[in-house]
Design an enzyme around this catalytic site. Structure first.
Site, PDB file in Angstrom:
ATOM      1  CD  GLU A 190      -2.308  -2.580  -6.537  1.00  0.00           C
ATOM      2  OE1 GLU A 190      -2.121  -3.707  -6.039  1.00  0.00           O
ATOM      3  OE2 GLU A 190      -2.719  -2.420  -7.701  1.00  0.00           O
ATOM      4  CG  ASP A 269      -5.426 -11.022  -9.002  1.00  0.00           C
ATOM      5  OD1 ASP A 269      -6.035 -11.226 -10.052  1.00  0.00           O
ATOM      6  OD2 ASP A 269      -4.950  -9.907  -8.689  1.00  0.00           O
TER       7      ASP A 269
END
Length: 325
Positions: A190, A269
């Site tokens: 990431e 999230d």
């Protein structure tokens, strides 16, 4: 469409209204982490980590996590999720103390069972150490994970700042989790590039990667992932919200899929990134030019890669059959 989600942080899924209400009950001032509309506010990934930890600071009791678990499962059910794996951090649940961790975990699991009957969502937990908290604390987290390994706690992973330390620093923790029978995943690819993926695969020997999207920068690595069947827990909405890619068309999820990588899709999230599983699948539908078969394959990839027992997997598979109500 009934959906399978593999990459969801329990605290990161807390609705901002839930956190604001809990902070008010406890007279804790965390107003600076919200914008004028009451949403979480952050500038970049590292600021996001600070806001995340500030939001989590109001979750101080097992009963707080019980309420959170129900709120998150209700939220998931609204998007048609029938099976979810969430990351749980003993760092936040009792400060890695085994006795306290057992109390938090009991509250989470009991609520997951009750809420699961109400919402239709089956929940499993993946204990996650926090990379930027360091290897020593990760070992304590691994002990918590090993102690809790079983039907509900089925995996172990690592999250946090990918630039902190090296995967090899956490090998001991992953070895302990593996010996306890836990399945393994790790956030990589990431904010760290392709080498971060290679390092995790070599040093931690994981079968799934959280995100992993920057593998696209090394096509030889992409082909290795495809050949090995390494599963990517891709979270496009998260990547775009944090500025890793400018939009869905620029995101590599389609390119990875078309080169044979086993991709899945999750929200990471969701309230932080203004997304839901339904939104992810709606946008994915457009990215793949309306090809429903691709979305079904990606969803079934997730079920195949789920860290649950065979009986649970078979039960969930029936829910995905055409015509099942």
């Amino acid at each position: 469409m009934k959906k399978i989600e593999l990459h969801l942080h329990l605290e990161g899924a807390a609705p901002p209204a839930f956190i604001r209400s809990l902070a008010k009950e406890k007279h804790i001032d965390i107003g600076k982490i919200f914008d004028e509309a009451g949403n979480y506010a952050f500038d970049d990934f590292w600021h996001f980590l600070k806001v995340y930890e500030a939001a989590t600071s109001v979750l101080t009791r097992p009963e707080d996590y019980a309420r959170l678990t129900r709120a998150v499962l209700e939220q998931s059910a609204e998007s048609g999720v029938v099976y979810s794996e969430c990351f749980l951090s003993p760092d936040f649940c009792g400060g890695r103390d085994l006795g306290a961790w057992r109390e938090y975990l009991h509250a989470i699991r009991e609520t997951a069972d009750d809420a699961g009957r109400d919402t239709g969502v089956t929940l499993r937990g993946i204990v996650t150490c926090i990379r930027h908290f360091g290897p020593a604390k990760a070992r304590e987290t691994a002990r918590c994970a090993a102690e809790a390994a079983g039907e509900f706690i089925t995996g172990f992973g690592i999250a946090g700042d990918e630039t902190a330390g090296k995967p090899a620093d956490f090998a001991w923790s992953f070895d302990m989790a593996r010996e306890a029978g836990l399945r393994l995943t790790a956030h990589a690819g990431e904010w760290g590039g392709p080498q971060s993926i290679r390092d995790c695969l070599r040093d931690l020997r994981v079968e799934r990667l959280g995100h992993g999207v920057r593998a696209i920068e090394d096509l030889a690595l992409v082909d290795e992932l495809a050949e090995a069947g390494t599963v990517l827990e891709v979270c496009p909405g998260s990547n775009i919200a944090l500025g890793l890619y400018p939009d869905w068309r620029a995101h590599p999820v389609r390119a990875l899929y078309e080169r044979g990588v086993t991709v899945t899709v999750s929200t990471d999230d969701p309230p932080f990134f203004h997304t839901t599983m339904q939104n992810e699948f709606d946008r994915l539908h457009a990215v793949f030019d309306g090809d429903d078969a691709v979305l079904d394959r990606i969803n079934r990839n997730a079920l195949d890669a789920a860290f649950c027992d065979a009986d649970t997997k078979a039960r969930i598979a029936k829910l995905l059959e055409p015509g099942h109500v």
